[in-house]
Design a protein around this motif. Structure first.
Motif, PDB file in Angstrom:
ATOM      1  N   UNK A 121      -5.181 -13.126  65.327  1.00 48.46           N
ATOM      2  CA  UNK A 121      -5.269 -12.183  64.224  1.00 48.46           C
ATOM      3  C   UNK A 121      -4.041 -11.288  64.208  1.00 48.46           C
ATOM      4  N   UNK A 122      -3.711 -10.755  63.029  1.00 50.64           N
ATOM      5  CA  UNK A 122      -2.567  -9.852  62.884  1.00 50.64           C
ATOM      6  C   UNK A 122      -2.739  -8.628  63.780  1.00 50.64           C
ATOM      7  N   UNK A 123      -1.643  -8.208  64.407  1.00 50.57           N
ATOM      8  CA  UNK A 123      -1.669  -7.034  65.254  1.00 50.57           C
ATOM      9  C   UNK A 123      -2.063  -7.305  66.685  1.00 50.57           C
ATOM     10  N   UNK A 124      -2.414  -8.524  67.004  1.00 46.43           N
ATOM     11  CA  UNK A 124      -2.847  -8.874  68.355  1.00 46.43           C
ATOM     12  C   UNK A 124      -1.631  -9.121  69.243  1.00 46.43           C
ATOM     13  N   UNK A 125      -1.616  -8.513  70.419  1.00 46.93           N
ATOM     14  CA  UNK A 125      -0.565  -8.759  71.399  1.00 46.93           C
ATOM     15  C   UNK A 125      -0.931  -9.995  72.231  1.00 46.93           C
ATOM     16  N   UNK A 126       0.010 -10.933  72.320  1.00 47.66           N
ATOM     17  CA  UNK A 126      -0.297 -12.206  72.957  1.00 47.66           C
ATOM     18  C   UNK A 126       0.799 -12.595  73.934  1.00 47.66           C
ATOM     19  N   UNK A 127       0.429 -13.503  74.833  1.00 48.70           N
ATOM     20  CA  UNK A 127       1.361 -14.147  75.764  1.00 48.70           C
ATOM     21  C   UNK A 127       1.448 -15.618  75.382  1.00 48.70           C
ATOM     22  N   UNK A 128       2.671 -16.112  75.129  1.00 44.77           N
ATOM     23  CA  UNK A 128       2.859 -17.461  74.589  1.00 44.77           C
ATOM     24  C   UNK A 128       3.816 -18.233  75.493  1.00 44.77           C
ATOM     25  N   UNK A 129       3.517 -19.511  75.693  1.00 42.68           N
ATOM     26  CA  UNK A 129       4.468 -20.451  76.288  1.00 42.68           C
ATOM     27  C   UNK A 129       4.773 -21.524  75.261  1.00 42.68           C
ATOM     28  N   UNK A 130       6.029 -21.948  75.187  1.00 43.51           N
ATOM     29  CA  UNK A 130       6.394 -22.942  74.201  1.00 43.51           C
ATOM     30  C   UNK A 130       7.870 -23.271  74.241  1.00 43.51           C
ATOM     31  N   UNK A 131       8.322 -24.000  73.197  1.00 41.67           N
ATOM     32  CA  UNK A 131       9.717 -24.433  73.093  1.00 41.67           C
ATOM     33  C   UNK A 131      10.371 -23.733  71.921  1.00 41.67           C
ATOM     34  N   UNK A 132      11.700 -23.480  72.072  1.00 38.42           N
ATOM     35  CA  UNK A 132      12.485 -22.889  70.989  1.00 38.42           C
ATOM     36  C   UNK A 132      13.433 -23.958  70.467  1.00 38.42           C
ATOM     37  N   UNK A 133      13.400 -24.147  69.147  1.00 40.76           N
ATOM     38  CA  UNK A 133      14.288 -25.131  68.527  1.00 40.76           C
ATOM     39  C   UNK A 133      14.614 -24.658  67.136  1.00 40.76           C
ATOM     40  N   UNK A 134      15.370 -25.504  66.405  1.00 38.53           N
ATOM     41  CA  UNK A 134      15.799 -25.157  65.053  1.00 38.53           C
ATOM     42  C   UNK A 134      14.978 -25.960  64.056  1.00 38.53           C
ATOM     43  N   UNK A 135      14.499 -25.249  63.032  1.00 33.78           N
ATOM     44  CA  UNK A 135      13.814 -25.912  61.927  1.00 33.78           C
ATOM     45  C   UNK A 135      14.877 -26.287  60.902  1.00 33.78           C
ATOM     46  N   UNK A 136      15.125 -27.582  60.765  1.00 34.52           N
ATOM     47  CA  UNK A 136      16.270 -28.039  59.987  1.00 34.52           C
ATOM     48  C   UNK A 136      16.183 -27.656  58.523  1.00 34.52           C
TER      49      UNK A 136
ATOM     50  N   UNK B 234      15.213 -25.006  57.013  1.00 28.23           N
ATOM     51  CA  UNK B 234      15.674 -23.651  56.702  1.00 28.23           C
ATOM     52  C   UNK B 234      16.837 -23.214  57.562  1.00 28.23           C
ATOM     53  N   UNK B 235      17.141 -23.996  58.592  1.00 28.34           N
ATOM     54  CA  UNK B 235      18.234 -23.632  59.475  1.00 28.34           C
ATOM     55  C   UNK B 235      17.898 -22.478  60.394  1.00 28.34           C
ATOM     56  N   UNK B 236      16.636 -22.102  60.488  1.00 28.46           N
ATOM     57  CA  UNK B 236      16.220 -20.999  61.339  1.00 28.46           C
ATOM     58  C   UNK B 236      15.697 -21.548  62.663  1.00 28.46           C
ATOM     59  N   UNK B 237      15.886 -20.744  63.701  1.00 33.32           N
ATOM     60  CA  UNK B 237      15.299 -21.172  64.962  1.00 33.32           C
ATOM     61  C   UNK B 237      13.854 -20.667  65.006  1.00 33.32           C
ATOM     62  N   UNK B 238      13.008 -21.460  65.635  1.00 29.65           N
ATOM     63  CA  UNK B 238      11.577 -21.154  65.667  1.00 29.65           C
ATOM     64  C   UNK B 238      11.026 -21.377  67.060  1.00 29.65           C
ATOM     65  N   UNK B 239       9.902 -20.721  67.288  1.00 34.34           N
ATOM     66  CA  UNK B 239       9.175 -20.892  68.536  1.00 34.34           C
ATOM     67  C   UNK B 239       7.945 -21.757  68.255  1.00 34.34           C
ATOM     68  N   UNK B 240       7.833 -22.856  68.977  1.00 31.61           N
ATOM     69  CA  UNK B 240       6.668 -23.733  68.823  1.00 31.61           C
ATOM     70  C   UNK B 240       5.759 -23.501  70.038  1.00 31.61           C
ATOM     71  N   UNK B 241       4.655 -22.786  69.788  1.00 27.51           N
ATOM     72  CA  UNK B 241       3.767 -22.361  70.876  1.00 27.51           C
ATOM     73  C   UNK B 241       2.932 -23.538  71.375  1.00 27.51           C
TER      74      UNK B 241
END
Length: 451
Positions: free
Chosen positions: A74-89, A91-98
């Motif tokens: 939910x919005x406003x929730x503080x979380x701990x995430x593990x995942x990979x960081x890559x580029x979404x082609x 939009x050319x933005x880098x993203x976190x895939x949890x």
């Protein structure tokens, strides 16, 4: 300048993406932050922004990982995430895939528990108006639990000790692990479809929150709520509380306690039967005493003790009427005989033949008249006698009392006038079925005068 090797946007983006993918430091990264713009796609994917006070990164969690979550992001929730960081082609933005996500500072299971509890509570699934009553003397007890667990042993031994008349039917289910919730739901549905279950116990023995988690699943809660058979939840130990406890018709702290709730105790039933027996005996004894007292009252009633006093005056009148009737008949007969003797004397003075003929005619006429007169007189006297009998019957006090009247005595003397009473006098009122003793409070005449 035209000889320089210009790259397309796509080529540049692919190059950057390969750099990201080749960097081992961007694999299986640990990131914490605040969720915003959370969107759950119908496909099961979750898209969100992870941010802190200074930066933000677009993030996504695919369905394969999202289905493993025990809570709802939910919005406003503080979380701990593990995942990979890559580029979404695109939009050319880098993203976190949890790959994993858990609340920061609070357990994921506890958060999921609180979220589901709040959601179902708002729907009204915990309200008392939905709780079903339990039969006082159940014939068949259904149990949804593991076939080889200690819970079924405790339930069976408790029911056999307390109420051996009940039949126990086990609907085996997996009560721990990923397949537990669907198995419990299926067992509850089987028990309801069985059609002969009076009470259903759903539960298992104690364990950690992970062990008991199947009873916090929404599917299990809704299956319990929808079941038409009254359900007792018996999950874990007394300190364990699950969503199943809130939605069930009654919660028991342990499986043994659930069995004790489901059936009555044999000792209590025996005590109740003995109490009913004593109550019936007391009631019958009281009724017999009351009826015996009524019988004594009837036997000692004044009309039954001295019945001749009630109809003696009427008997005397009847004897008087009979005497008068007899005397009248004798007088009529005597007068007729006198006339006959007189006529015989007159016949003696006439000529034999003529006197005999006239005498015969006169005697015959007198005899006819005498006969008719005697019959007429006897008929009149008989009618009067029958009338007197009907009057006596109508005046019979016993018959009068049967129609609701009564006889008032003062000093054992029948009274029929207010003039014979005084205020404070003791009187006896004879009714059909007994005597009432009373005291004169006031006297009012037919003229309305009161003394």
């Amino acid at each position: 300048m035209t000889g320089n090797p210009y790259l397309s946007v796509q080529a540049l983006t692919k190059y950057v993406k390969r750099k990201f993918d080749a960097d081992p430091h961007l694999r299986n990264v640990y990131v914490k932050g605040e969720l915003s713009n959370v969107k759950s796609h119908p496909s099961g994917h979750i898209y969100f922004t992870l941010k802190d006070d200074s930066s933000r990164i677009q993030s996504a969690m695919f369905r394969s990982s999202a289905t493993q979550l025990k809570f709802k992001p939910e919005n406003g929730m503080n979380v701990l995430i593990t995942g990979d960081v890559t580029v979404y082609e695109a939009s050319g933005q880098y993203q976190l895939y949890a790959q994993t996500m858990q609340p920061d500072g609070i357990g994921a299971l506890f958060l999921a528990y609180e979220q589901l509890k709040e959601s179902l509570g708002k729907e009204g699934l915990f309200e008392g108006r939905w709780k079903q009553p339990f039969p006082q003397y159940p014939n068949t007890i259904g149990v949804v639990t593991a076939q080889s667990g200690a819970a079924i042993q405790d339930i069976c031994s408790t029911i056999e000790r307390r109420y051996p008349l009940a039949e126990i039917i086990l609907f085996p289910a997996i009560v721990q692990g990923p397949q537990a919730a669907p198995s419990i739901v299926q067992a509850i549905e089987q028990a309801e479809a069985y059609g002969l279950i009076d009470v259903l116990i759903v539960g298992r023995g104690g364990g950690s929150i992970e062990d008991l988690w199947a009873f916090n699943e929404e599917s299990v809660a809704r299956a319990i709520f929808s079941c038409k058979v009254p359900i007792i939840s018996a999950v874990g130990h007394e300190t364990d509380t699950t969503i199943a406890d809130f939605v069930s018709d009654k919660r028991a702290p342990t499986p043994t306690a659930a069995a004790e709730i489901a059936v009555p105790a044999r000792e209590d039933l025996v005590a109740r039967i003995l109490e009913r027996k004593r109550s019936i005996y007391t009631t019958l004894s009281s009724h017999i005493k009351h009826e015996r007292k009524r019988l004594d009252t009837y036997q000692n009633a004044y009309p039954l003790q001295f019945p001749e006093r009630l109809y003696r005056p009427f008997t005397e009148k009847l004897v008087g009427f009979e005497g008068r009737l007899l005397r009248t008949a004798q007088n009529v007969t005597g007068n007729r005989k006198s006339n006959l003797f007189r006529m015989n004397g007159m016949l003696a003075t006439l000529s034999p033949n003529q006197r005999i003929k006239e005498g015969y005619r006169e005697i015959s006429g007198m005899n006819d008249r005498l006969t008719r007169a005697a019959k007429h007189d006897i008929r009149i006297r008989n009618d009067r006698f029958q009338t007197s009998i009907r009057m006596l019957k109508a005046l019979n006090p016993l018959d009068v009392m049967e129609r609701g009247y009564s006889i008032v005595y003062q000093n054992d003397i029948v009274t029929n006038s207010v003039a014979t009473f005084q205020v404070g006098s003791e009187v006896q009122i004879r009714l059909q079925d007994g005597t009432v003793n009373a005291t004169v409070q006031s006297i009012t005449t037919n003229d309305g005068e009161e003394s």
